[in-house]
Each structure stands twice: as structure tokens, then as C-alpha cells.
Design a protein around this motif. Sequence first.
Motif, short mmCIF file in Angstrom:
data_model
loop_
_atom_site.label_atom_id
_atom_site.label_comp_id
_atom_site.label_asym_id
_atom_site.label_seq_id
_atom_site.Cartn_x
_atom_site.Cartn_y
_atom_site.Cartn_z
N THR A 234 0.84 -1.20 0.00
CA THR A 234 0.00 0.00 0.00
C THR A 234 0.88 1.24 0.00
OG1 THR A 234 -1.75 -1.15 1.22
CG2 THR A 234 -1.79 1.26 1.26
N SER A 235 0.47 2.26 -0.77
CA SER A 235 1.16 3.55 -0.81
C SER A 235 0.18 4.64 -0.38
CB SER A 235 1.67 3.86 -2.22
OG SER A 235 2.62 2.91 -2.62
N TYR A 236 0.67 5.52 0.49
CA TYR A 236 -0.17 6.61 1.00
C TYR A 236 0.63 7.90 0.96
CZ TYR A 236 -2.81 9.54 4.26
OH TYR A 236 -3.50 10.57 4.83
N SER A 237 0.10 8.90 0.28
CA SER A 237 0.76 10.19 0.14
C SER A 237 0.02 11.23 0.98
CB SER A 237 0.78 10.62 -1.33
OG SER A 237 1.36 11.89 -1.48
N HIS A 238 0.80 11.94 1.80
CA HIS A 238 0.20 12.98 2.65
C HIS A 238 1.22 14.09 2.85
CE1 HIS A 238 -2.33 14.83 5.69
NE2 HIS A 238 -1.28 14.88 6.52
N GLY A 239 0.95 15.25 2.26
CA GLY A 239 1.85 16.38 2.40
C GLY A 239 3.22 16.05 1.83
N SER A 240 4.24 16.18 2.66
CA SER A 240 5.62 15.91 2.24
C SER A 240 6.01 14.45 2.42
CB SER A 240 6.58 16.81 3.03
OG SER A 240 6.31 18.17 2.81
N HIS A 241 5.07 13.62 2.81
CA HIS A 241 5.38 12.22 3.10
C HIS A 241 4.79 11.30 2.03
CE1 HIS A 241 6.87 12.87 7.25
NE2 HIS A 241 6.02 13.90 7.24
N LEU A 242 5.56 10.30 1.63
CA LEU A 242 5.06 9.20 0.81
C LEU A 242 5.33 7.93 1.60
CD1 LEU A 242 3.86 7.96 -1.73
CD2 LEU A 242 6.17 7.94 -2.73
N LEU A 243 4.27 7.36 2.16
CA LEU A 243 4.38 6.21 3.04
C LEU A 243 4.05 4.93 2.27
CD1 LEU A 243 4.97 5.81 6.11
CD2 LEU A 243 2.48 5.65 6.42
N LYS A 244 4.92 3.92 2.42
CA LYS A 244 4.68 2.61 1.81
C LYS A 244 4.77 1.55 2.90
CE LYS A 244 6.57 3.84 -2.73
NZ LYS A 244 7.56 3.47 -3.79
N PHE A 245 3.84 0.61 2.87
CA PHE A 245 3.87 -0.49 3.83
C PHE A 245 3.20 -1.71 3.20
CE2 PHE A 245 0.28 2.29 4.65
CZ PHE A 245 -0.81 1.43 4.69
N GLY A 246 3.53 -2.89 3.75
CA GLY A 246 2.96 -4.10 3.18
C GLY A 246 3.51 -5.35 3.84
N PHE A 247 3.12 -6.49 3.28
CA PHE A 247 3.58 -7.78 3.81
C PHE A 247 3.69 -8.77 2.66
CE2 PHE A 247 -0.90 -8.72 3.44
CZ PHE A 247 -0.94 -10.08 3.16
N ASN A 248 4.41 -9.85 2.90
CA ASN A 248 4.44 -10.97 1.96
C ASN A 248 4.53 -12.27 2.74
OD1 ASN A 248 7.41 -12.07 1.90
ND2 ASN A 248 7.62 -9.84 1.88
#
Length: 768
Positions: A234-248
Motif C-alpha cells: 500500500t502507498s499513501y501520500s500525505h503532504g511531504s510524506h510518501l508512506l509505503k507499507f505491506g507484507f508478503n
Amino acid sequence: NQTFFFADYEGYRLREGITRVTNVPTIQERSGDFSQSLFPKPADPSTQQSFPEGKIPTGYLSTVGLAVANLYPEPNRLTPFQNFVSSPSLKDRNDQADFRLDHLLTQYSELFFRFSISDRDLFEPFSSSNFSLLPGFGNNVPRRAQNIMLGSSVVVTPTLTNQARLSFTRVAGGVFQENMGDSINPSVGLPELSDNPRDHGLPFITISGFSPLGAEYNNPQQSATNVFHVSDNTSYSHGSHLLKFGFNFRSVQQNAFRDIQSRGFLTFSDQAGISSNALADLLLGLPLLSGGARLDNHQHLRTKSYGFFIQDNYHLARDLTISAGIRYEHNSPPVDKEDRANIYDPKTQSLVQVGTQTIPRSGYQSDRNNWAPRLGLAWALGNTKNSVLRTGYGLYFDQSPLATGEGLYFNAPFFDMKLFFPFPGLPLRIENPFPSNFPVSLPSSALSIQNNLRTAYIQHWNLSLQHELSQNRILEISYVGSKGTKLLTARDVNQPRPKAQLPNPRPVVQFDDINMIESRASSTYHGLQIRFHQHLMSGFSVLSSYTFSKSLDDSSNFFSSTGDPNFPQDSLNIRAERGLSNFDVRHRVSISYSYHFPIGKGHAVLGNQGWLSKILENWQTTGVITVQSGRPFTVALLPEIDNSNTGRSMLGFGANDRPNLNTNPRLSNPQNDTWFNTSAFTVPPTGNFGNSGRNILGGPGFQNFNASLIKNTALSGDLKLQFRMEAFNILNHVNFDLPGIFLGSPTFGRILSAQSPRHLQLGLKLLF
């Protein structure tokens, strides 16, 4: 415009003569007549007196030994110790196909499906320089890989996206000896060690001074590995942040057989003290050593792994970006689905079934402390922002969960490796090289795994400065470093201290070698990298790079390689193994280019000359030039001689003794016949390790120039025809292999083989 598909097929066929030079017995020598031989005159084993005129009397000759000697082809050249050359054909068939289907469910969501298959059938006429250099003992290497994947991409909101994947991969392959199922043992009088017909064939026979006979002793082997994989990112963009997180999540199943040493081996050596001539020992039917494995160790490994990660790219300022993240991984130790395996337990000094007593099902405890941080920075410098400073650090764990699990299957009774040798007054005979009534009940080899084995990991860091010289030219200077920790390796923990007296019992007398798989090896790498890149300008682009680096470790691989056994000489002195990595390349230059010829439509040259312009337009050439220094190698004693009297190791593939180094072994002007100063090395006194280090000499460098000439022709609409003419090693430069590394061999210090010569290929591609 909702459903799209893609399909492709690629077929590859290759026939290539592979040339090897080696030494075979002359007609006189193989009949027992050494009167004209360059090898020592044989002695009568019972009296140690030389046979008259160097001829072995007919009554002394073994029928089986004569038959084995006559398996050698006759010499076809007169060069001493290089009297036979052959060029059998390597054959390679490789077919690959892919199919992909994409379907747009809505404006913001998409599904895709992909299927890929690769099917290859390779015949190698020679295994490697460590095995036979004669035709007839090659490998058949089939391999089939299939992958099916289902995925989705969803734009949940303008700032939130998700990608999910579900896949299944199956890879099946094997390595089988040439002429499998057609054993020549009955015709020469040798017994079969194995009861399984797939293992039948000539034992691996080594005779000092000559090419070995027999197929590679690691074969046959076959495996099929199934991998089920699920991931979600998952990718989430907020202001100056680009957050990525996930699992496998990954589940792995492997079913295999690996019939190592199932045909056994026979060793004949000049140093054995039998007749002082290895070939004569064969003709007399008196091996120095024999051995082999009786096995029933089919593998059924199962393991699972999972990982989670989160990372944030933070634009701290317009010219400064920081990325930080962390990943957690866990690879469960592989287990046999039926716990049909034994492991050596150091506490009880016995073999214990996995999953019983204090032994885990995998043979070692699970490592649950695999946290991997990442940190990076990019900073645009100066008012013009034409320079960028980048730095980063990351920790990365090994992703090979099956590597150690295969060791579960190499203990008695499933894998029973035995050695046989002559006793005073009771010689070992070639007619019965694997005696069932051996006068001594020999202990078996054993394999153990470090109880607290840890997952190997590497720390990687870098610092680079990239500068834009002009609009299309970029120069970059970088420092790159890495450190490998807890790397997988092995040693013989039951190795006795060296001494000349016989016998020299092992510490745990009920076992022969006890090979411990450990996570103790380490490595370091430091490199300076300089790169220049010119983007396409006036039809010309170039990327050139230079690397100055040094890599050190105490084990470069788990198994033996051509120039180094990757197994310690002294298992109680691991520090002595620290040296250059087998793959260390001190200097490397690489230049790649592309040039579009300024001819034809739109150019000043022949821009409007009708059919002539049509023929000469849209030509381009590309190429890659590579120049690098040679790889290091380790000088060793003949592997059939246990000079230190510390025994042989199953994983070490024989003795790993090294010589003494008495002076500088390097030459200012090395030649193929004398690559290094061979007189700098001497055999240590019996019962001693040599003082020569690991990987202290360097082999020949490498120079290569690959180039292509490409013509693109527009046919109609989107249809285009591409003609390609490609040349590999276009200058036909001879890139030599490593020299002979074994002191006592006639090829010691001599280079007898080289890598691939020039190859040319033509191709047509239709693009639509």
C-alpha cells in the motif's frame, strides 16, 4: 478499451564445440611399459625395487586395471602432459513463452493475470576443470520453470493505492550423468556400488598426471520446488510524506534426490608409496583409496516465510529528501514432512532423529530477530542544483531458506559414506574396491547443524556525488561498502590435530569426519566507483564506469569452486582462511555505447536518394567493452594426499592441505606455461599443515568486446522489421582460465584452457 493481452515466444538453439586439452596414457604406458615414459619408473610393491627396464611383467597386471586404462582414448598430439585435445559439442535448447491479460474493472481498479513457462535441455560435454576432461563424461541438465500470477491494483483515493499479488511458481530440474542407464562397469569388471539403476556407472577415478575418468560424483540429482506467494503493498501520500507499507507470505515445498558419491571413487597417486607411479598402481590393481555412499535419502522439505515493511520518503525541503524504513523477516527452518532424517548431536555424540530429544525438527532453532532498517538521503547542492549528494544504509537478510535443510539428509543410515584403504599385508584391490568384509569397522561421516544457526545478512552503505557537467553529461563518484555477517559455511569439528604417526584417531572415535554447518563466516567489501554518462546527443550515447575494489572473506561459497575449496585446511584455525574472495576483481572498466548513423531521411547524408536512402537509413550500432583484472586462487596439495594426516571431509570433497610458501610466488611476466613461481611452494613435512595462505595469487585478466549492428525498417502502420547482427568477443581475444593449482601435478602452474571464442549471430524481429 477495457481488456488487453500480451503474448510472446522465444526459442534458442545452440551447438558449440567446447575444446579441452588434457593428458592420457600412451599405448605403451597403458600396457605396463614405462621405458619411454616421462613419469617415474614403477617399482615392485613387494620389494620397492624398480621393474627391469621400467616394464611391469604380464603376471603382475590386473585384468580390471588394464580394462580401465584402455577407457582412455589414444593420444592425438605430441605435447608432453598435453597429448590429447577434444572438441565435443555443447547442445542447448531453450524455449520460453509468456501470456498476460489486463482487465480494467473500473477507472480506478485493474486485474491482471500472467502465465510464464521456460523449458530448457542443456548438454554439457565437460562438468568443470575439477572433473574429467575427456568426452563421454558430461552432464545432461534439464530444467522447467512455470509461474502463474493473479494481481490487482486499486486507487482507493487520490492519495491511497493498493497492489495485491497471488502467485504460484514451480521449478523442476536436474543434473544427470551422460549415458545414464548404460553402465560400462560390467565390461571392465568393476562392481556397482548402488542398487538403484539410475546411479550405475563408472566410479570417479583419479590418476595423478592424467585426466580423471568417470562422471561428476555429485550426480544424478533432481529437484522440484513449489512456491506459493502472497503479497500486498500500500502507498499513501500525505503532504511531504510518501508512506509505503505491506507484507508478503511464502510457502515452499521441495521434493528431491541428490545421489552424491553413489557410484563411488577410486584414487591412484604417485605419492602413495605403492609403485611410485599412479598409472602403474592402476595397472597393478592397487588403489590408494576408495569410497562411496550407500543412500536412501530422498528429500521432502517444507518451509514458510513472511515479512512486513514500512518506509517513509519525506521531502524535508525542496532540495532534500530523507527515506527511512524497517523490514521484519522470518524464514522458518526447513523440515522434512515425515521427520525422516537424523542429525549429529554434539551433546550426546550420536545421531538423533530430528524432532526427538532436544533436537528440533529442522536440526536447529528458529531465528526470530531479523529486523532490517533502511536509511537514505538525497540532497541537491548549490544554487544551480546541478550536483546531488546521495548516501544510504541498509541491512538485508538472506532469502535462501532451503540451503541448510538439505543437510538433514546426509547422515546414516539414509546416507552412509565409507572410505577404504590398504592395510599392511592386506592391499585394497580394484576388483573389490568397496569391500563388504573390510577388516576394520570404519566409522561413518556425520553432519551437524549449529543449534543457534542464524540467518545470514549483509550491511550495505554508500556515498555518492553526482554532478551534471552539461545538459547531457553526468559524472558520478561513489564509495560503496558492505559487510556480510553470519554467512553460511562448514568445517570438520572432528578433525584431529596433525601428526605424522599412524593411526591418528579423531576426537570422537565413533565417527569419521563430522561436518558442522555454521553461520560464522564473514565478508567485507570496499569499492571506489567512477561513472560517466552521456545521454543521447547527435545520435551518440555512452555509459562508462571504473571500479577499484577489494573483497575479503573466510569462505566465498558453501561448496567448492575451481580455484578454492571454500573449506578450511585447519578447522580449528578459521582465522587462517581469511583472504581475498574468490570473486574479488581489483580493477574493472566497462564502456557501453549506442550510435545512430546520421544517414538517410532527415539527415544531410543521403537524405533524399530514393531506394538507396531507404536501405541506408535507421542503422545503429551498440557495444559493450569490458576489461578487468584476474580472480584469485589457492595453491593446494594434490587432493588425494592427506599430507597433514588429519583425514578427509565429505563436504571438503577430499583433503584440503596447502603447501609451504618459501619465497615470492609472483612472476613479473607470467606466461601460460609458467603462470607463477612454482618453486616457491614445497610439500610440508608429513603431519603438518602448510603455511601458504588462501587466494594469495591472481589469475589471468579478462578482456571482451561485444557489438551489434541493427537496422529498423518501417513496413506499414505500427509494423516494423528489425535486423540484428551481433558479435560476442568480436576481437576473438583469448581469455584464459585459471592455471593448475595442485602441487605435484604435471599441470601445476600451467594454463591449459580458455573461455569462449568469438560468436556471431544473425536475427530478425517483427514488431507490431
